[in-house]
Scaffold this active site. Structure first.
Site, PDB file in Angstrom:
ATOM      1  N   HIS A 118       0.812  -1.223   0.000  1.00 21.15           N
ATOM      2  CA  HIS A 118       0.000   0.000   0.000  1.00 21.15           C
ATOM      3  C   HIS A 118       0.842   1.268   0.000  1.00 21.15           C
ATOM      4  O   HIS A 118       0.343   2.345   0.336  1.00 21.15           O
ATOM      5  CB  HIS A 118      -0.969  -0.002   1.195  1.00 21.15           C
ATOM      6  CG  HIS A 118      -2.061  -1.031   1.075  1.00 21.15           C
ATOM      7  ND1 HIS A 118      -2.790  -1.502   2.145  1.00 21.15           N
ATOM      8  CD2 HIS A 118      -2.554  -1.673  -0.020  1.00 21.15           C
ATOM      9  CE1 HIS A 118      -3.669  -2.401   1.716  1.00 21.15           C
ATOM     10  NE2 HIS A 118      -3.547  -2.526   0.415  1.00 21.15           N
ATOM     11  N   SER A 189      -7.653  -6.573   9.918  1.00 19.64           N
ATOM     12  CA  SER A 189      -9.050  -6.915  10.193  1.00 19.64           C
ATOM     13  C   SER A 189      -9.688  -7.773   9.106  1.00 19.64           C
ATOM     14  O   SER A 189     -10.805  -8.231   9.260  1.00 19.64           O
ATOM     15  CB  SER A 189      -9.850  -5.624  10.356  1.00 19.64           C
ATOM     16  OG  SER A 189      -9.705  -4.829   9.204  1.00 19.64           O
ATOM     17  N   ALA A 231       0.288  -8.843  19.081  1.00 18.13           N
ATOM     18  CA  ALA A 231       1.419  -9.282  18.255  1.00 18.13           C
ATOM     19  C   ALA A 231       2.732  -9.238  19.032  1.00 18.13           C
ATOM     20  O   ALA A 231       3.543 -10.158  18.946  1.00 18.13           O
ATOM     21  CB  ALA A 231       1.513  -8.396  17.010  1.00 18.13           C
TER      22      ALA A 231
HETATM   23  N1  LIG Z   1       0.836   1.918  10.630  1.00 20.88           N
HETATM   24  C1  LIG Z   1       0.359   2.015   9.365  1.00 20.88           C
HETATM   25  O1  LIG Z   1       1.124   2.073   8.418  1.00 20.88           O
HETATM   26  C2  LIG Z   1      -1.140   2.074   9.132  1.00 20.88           C
HETATM   27  C3  LIG Z   1      -1.970   2.485  10.157  1.00 20.88           C
HETATM   28  C4  LIG Z   1      -3.356   2.524   9.907  1.00 20.88           C
HETATM   29  C5  LIG Z   1      -3.857   2.148   8.642  1.00 20.88           C
HETATM   30  N2  LIG Z   1      -3.030   1.748   7.671  1.00 20.88           N
HETATM   31  C6  LIG Z   1      -3.631   1.350   6.349  1.00 20.88           C
HETATM   32  O2  LIG Z   1      -5.013   1.111   6.506  1.00 20.88           O
HETATM   33  C7  LIG Z   1      -5.439  -0.164   6.020  1.00 20.88           C
HETATM   34  C8  LIG Z   1      -6.069  -0.878   7.196  1.00 20.88           C
HETATM   35  O3  LIG Z   1      -6.210  -2.214   7.148  1.00 20.88           O
HETATM   36  P1  LIG Z   1      -5.671  -3.110   8.339  1.00 20.88           P
HETATM   37  O4  LIG Z   1      -6.414  -4.390   8.246  1.00 20.88           O
HETATM   38  O5  LIG Z   1      -4.191  -3.089   8.307  1.00 20.88           O
HETATM   39  O6  LIG Z   1      -6.079  -2.344   9.687  1.00 20.88           O
HETATM   40  P2  LIG Z   1      -7.410  -2.334  10.523  1.00 20.88           P
HETATM   41  O7  LIG Z   1      -7.339  -1.118  11.366  1.00 20.88           O
HETATM   42  O8  LIG Z   1      -8.594  -2.552   9.658  1.00 20.88           O
HETATM   43  O9  LIG Z   1      -7.278  -3.564  11.502  1.00 20.88           O
HETATM   44  C9  LIG Z   1      -6.363  -3.560  12.551  1.00 20.88           C
HETATM   45  C10 LIG Z   1      -6.375  -4.930  13.182  1.00 20.88           C
HETATM   46  O10 LIG Z   1      -5.319  -4.961  14.127  1.00 20.88           O
HETATM   47  C11 LIG Z   1      -5.753  -5.669  15.250  1.00 20.88           C
HETATM   48  N3  LIG Z   1      -4.917  -5.277  16.383  1.00 20.88           N
HETATM   49  C12 LIG Z   1      -5.085  -4.246  17.257  1.00 20.88           C
HETATM   50  N4  LIG Z   1      -4.088  -4.232  18.160  1.00 20.88           N
HETATM   51  C13 LIG Z   1      -3.266  -5.266  17.858  1.00 20.88           C
HETATM   52  C14 LIG Z   1      -2.070  -5.794  18.429  1.00 20.88           C
HETATM   53  N5  LIG Z   1      -1.495  -5.245  19.501  1.00 20.88           N
HETATM   54  N6  LIG Z   1      -1.502  -6.885  17.854  1.00 20.88           N
HETATM   55  C15 LIG Z   1      -2.066  -7.469  16.758  1.00 20.88           C
HETATM   56  N7  LIG Z   1      -3.194  -7.019  16.195  1.00 20.88           N
HETATM   57  C16 LIG Z   1      -3.791  -5.936  16.728  1.00 20.88           C
HETATM   58  C17 LIG Z   1      -7.218  -5.345  15.379  1.00 20.88           C
HETATM   59  O11 LIG Z   1      -7.879  -6.379  16.095  1.00 20.88           O
HETATM   60  C18 LIG Z   1      -7.673  -5.263  13.920  1.00 20.88           C
HETATM   61  O12 LIG Z   1      -8.123  -6.508  13.470  1.00 20.88           O
HETATM   62  C19 LIG Z   1      -4.218  -0.791   5.467  1.00 20.88           C
HETATM   63  O13 LIG Z   1      -4.399  -0.801   4.106  1.00 20.88           O
HETATM   64  C20 LIG Z   1      -3.043   0.121   5.792  1.00 20.88           C
HETATM   65  O14 LIG Z   1      -2.367   0.476   4.608  1.00 20.88           O
HETATM   66  C21 LIG Z   1      -1.665   1.710   7.888  1.00 20.88           C
END
Ligand SMILES: NC(=O)c1ccc[n+]([C@@H]2O[C@H](COP(=O)([O-])OP(=O)(O)OC[C@H]3O[C@@H](n4cnc5c(N)ncnc54)[C@H](O)[C@@H]3O)[C@@H](O)[C@H]2O)c1
Ligand SMILES: [Zn+2]
Length: 240
Positions: A118, A189, A231
């Site tokens: 992404h 998610s 994680a």
């Molecule tokens: N840090 C980043 O780069 C970032 C941050 C937010 C969103 N995004 C983007 O947004 C989109 C979101 O999709 P997604 O599915 O990655 O995010 P999402 O927010 O839809 O899902 C996050 C998931 O992480 C889980 N989670 C929360 N805390 C956790 C932990 N400590 N350990 C393991 N899992 C944990 C939740 O239960 C949830 O299922 C992606 O395409 C991404 O590119 C990126």
């Protein structure tokens, strides 16, 4: 479902494909995408990460991604990022990491065989897709006038795959999934496609599939095992 004390045993024949999402960076202090309020860091996705938002309001898009750059630079990799870098050191080219995250915490933990499907926060590219490669860019822009232009005249945009755009390097991802005997999915998610389909592709090829995160993902039924836990607590020491 298995608990967080479970070990995953790897054989010398195993090839591991890891997919990570926003959850792996949550313990580093970066907000996940689909929090309870449905906002990402206080913004509506359609206002800041769609091609339409870029056409309508490039200043607003850059304000959002500049703020993400700022918080991304302050965040540090957590034990989950380090555990995956360590697994790569043990497996070498039998390991491949695909992340949906745009932060650089995996590379700062030492991961190398890594693909950002992404895009990457720390890069910008021409809005016109004129063929010039993305450039490294850590700038936190205060206003649109500061944002540079490509030699073709196009404005620089974040090197981010907006919703509605095609993820990067899908051919390579499909090749790596086809080779994998074990798929490990962490902190996502299961709501953003095509990434949410990777587990199905892996299963069609006969791979074992494991999910790690504090709650069941939407595609939980497709996994051989779901390990419920954070994680940073589950990944260190998981692979034997
Ligand atoms: N840090 C980043 O780069 C970032 C941050 C937010 C969103 N995004 C983007 O947004 C989109 C979101 O999709 P997604 O599915 O990655 O995010 P999402 O927010 O839809 O899902 C996050 C998931 O992480 C889980 N989670 C929360 N805390 C956790 C932990 N400590 N350990 C393991 N899992 C944990 C939740 O239960 C949830 O299922 C992606 O395409 C991404 O590119 C990126
Ligand atoms: Zn250009």
């Amino acid at each position: 479902m298995i608990d967080s004390k479970t070990k995953i045993f790897l054989t010398p024949e195993d090839r591991v494909f890891v997919l990570t999402g926003a959850g792996i960076s949550a313990e580093s202090g970066l907000p996940t995408f689909r929090a309870d309020d449905g906002l990402w860091a206080g913004f509506r996705v359609e206002d800041v990460c769609t091609p339409d938002a870029w056409r309508r309001d490039p200043a607003g898009v850059w304000a959002f991604y500049s703020a993400r750059r700022e918080s991304g630079q302050k965040a540090m990799p957590n034990p989950a990022h380090f555990a995956l870098a360590d697994l790569e050191k043990r497996l070498g080219e039998r390991f491949f990491l695909c992340t949906q995250n745009v932060d650089d915490l995996h590379e700062r933990a030492g991961s190398v065989r890594l693909l950002h499907m992404h895009g990457e926060l720390a890069k910008s590219r021409c809005e016109r897709e004129c063929g010039r490669a993305p450039v490294e860019d850590h700038t936190v822009y205060q206003n649109l006038a500061e944002v540079g232009r490509c030699t073709c005249g196009g404005r620089l945009r974040p090197h981010i795959v907006f919703f509605g755009e095609v993820p990067l390097e899908m051919d390579r991802i499909q090749d790596e999934i086809a080779k994998a005997t074990l798929m490990v999915v962490v902190g996502t998610s299961g709501s953003v496609y095509p990434a949410a389909n990777f587990v199905h592709w892996a299963r069609q090829n006969g791979a074992r599939t494991v999910y790690i995160g504090p709650e069941q993902p939407l595609n939980a039924l497709a996994f051989t095992n779901v390990v419920l836990g954070k994680a940073g607590e589950v990944l260190p020491g998981l692979f034997v």
